[in-house]
Motif scaffolding. Structure first.
Motif, short mmCIF file in Angstrom:
data_model
loop_
_atom_site.label_atom_id
_atom_site.label_comp_id
_atom_site.label_asym_id
_atom_site.label_seq_id
_atom_site.Cartn_x
_atom_site.Cartn_y
_atom_site.Cartn_z
N VAL A 61 -7.78 2.42 -3.87
CA VAL A 61 -7.96 2.16 -5.31
C VAL A 61 -8.42 3.44 -6.00
CG1 VAL A 61 -9.39 0.93 -6.98
CG2 VAL A 61 -8.38 -0.31 -5.08
N GLU A 62 -9.40 4.12 -5.42
CA GLU A 62 -9.88 5.37 -6.01
C GLU A 62 -8.78 6.42 -6.06
OE1 GLU A 62 -13.35 6.68 -3.92
OE2 GLU A 62 -14.49 4.87 -4.43
N LYS A 63 -7.97 6.50 -5.00
CA LYS A 63 -6.86 7.46 -4.97
C LYS A 63 -5.87 7.16 -6.08
CE LYS A 63 -3.08 7.33 -2.69
NZ LYS A 63 -2.02 7.09 -1.80
N ILE A 70 -13.32 -0.63 3.15
CA ILE A 70 -13.53 0.77 2.74
C ILE A 70 -12.19 1.44 2.47
CG2 ILE A 70 -14.31 3.02 3.56
CD1 ILE A 70 -16.55 1.51 5.07
N LEU A 71 -11.23 1.19 3.34
CA LEU A 71 -9.89 1.77 3.16
C LEU A 71 -9.26 1.30 1.85
CD1 LEU A 71 -7.67 3.52 4.42
CD2 LEU A 71 -6.81 1.46 5.52
N GLU A 106 -16.36 -5.10 12.13
CA GLU A 106 -16.15 -3.68 11.90
C GLU A 106 -14.76 -3.39 11.32
OE1 GLU A 106 -15.85 0.31 14.55
OE2 GLU A 106 -17.49 -1.04 15.02
N PRO A 107 -13.69 -3.93 11.89
CA PRO A 107 -12.37 -3.67 11.27
C PRO A 107 -12.29 -4.19 9.84
CG PRO A 107 -12.07 -4.49 13.49
CD PRO A 107 -13.53 -4.59 13.18
N ARG A 108 -12.94 -5.33 9.59
CA ARG A 108 -12.93 -5.85 8.21
C ARG A 108 -13.65 -4.90 7.27
NH1 ARG A 108 -14.68 -11.82 9.99
NH2 ARG A 108 -12.71 -12.46 10.91
#
Length: 106
Positions: free
Chosen positions: A48-50, A42-43, A35-37
């Motif tokens: 990258v999108e930001k 996702i983060l 889950e953290p991975r």
């Protein structure tokens, strides 16, 4: 603390085979680390999108500044082009007034 409670629950189930207990514990640990991975992935994608959106915004800002500067330059140019025409009309009006005043004195 949650880990201890979960371990107690699993032990209380009276597993006959310790291997099943260990397999369940390993799978639970994998899920906890997966889950953290996934969240980190996702983060990273969001970062990258930001950054891409930030670059796009800065490019558009620069373009809009150039467009505004061009519009101002065009407005100034148009005013300069119209200035001789305005001065010519003003001069013609002054000449007409001068001719009229001379005619009155004559």
């Amino acid at each position: 603390m949650e880990t201890r409670q979960q371990s107690r629950v699993i032990r209380d189930c009276n597993f006959e085979d310790r291997r099943k207990f260990r397999a369940i514990r390993r799978s639970w640990r994998r899920e906890r680390t997966t889950e953290p991975r996934e969240l980190q992935a996702i983060l990273n994608q969001v970062h990258v999108e930001k950054n891409q959106l930030s670059e796009k915004l800065s490019r558009r800002t620069i373009i809009s500044i150039h467009i505004k500067a061009e519009e101002i330059a065009m407005d100034d140019y148009n005013q300069l082009v119209k200035e001789p025409e305005r001065l010519h009309k003003e001069r013609a009006g002054e000449v007409q007034e001068l001719v009229y005043l001379r005619w009155l004195k004559a």
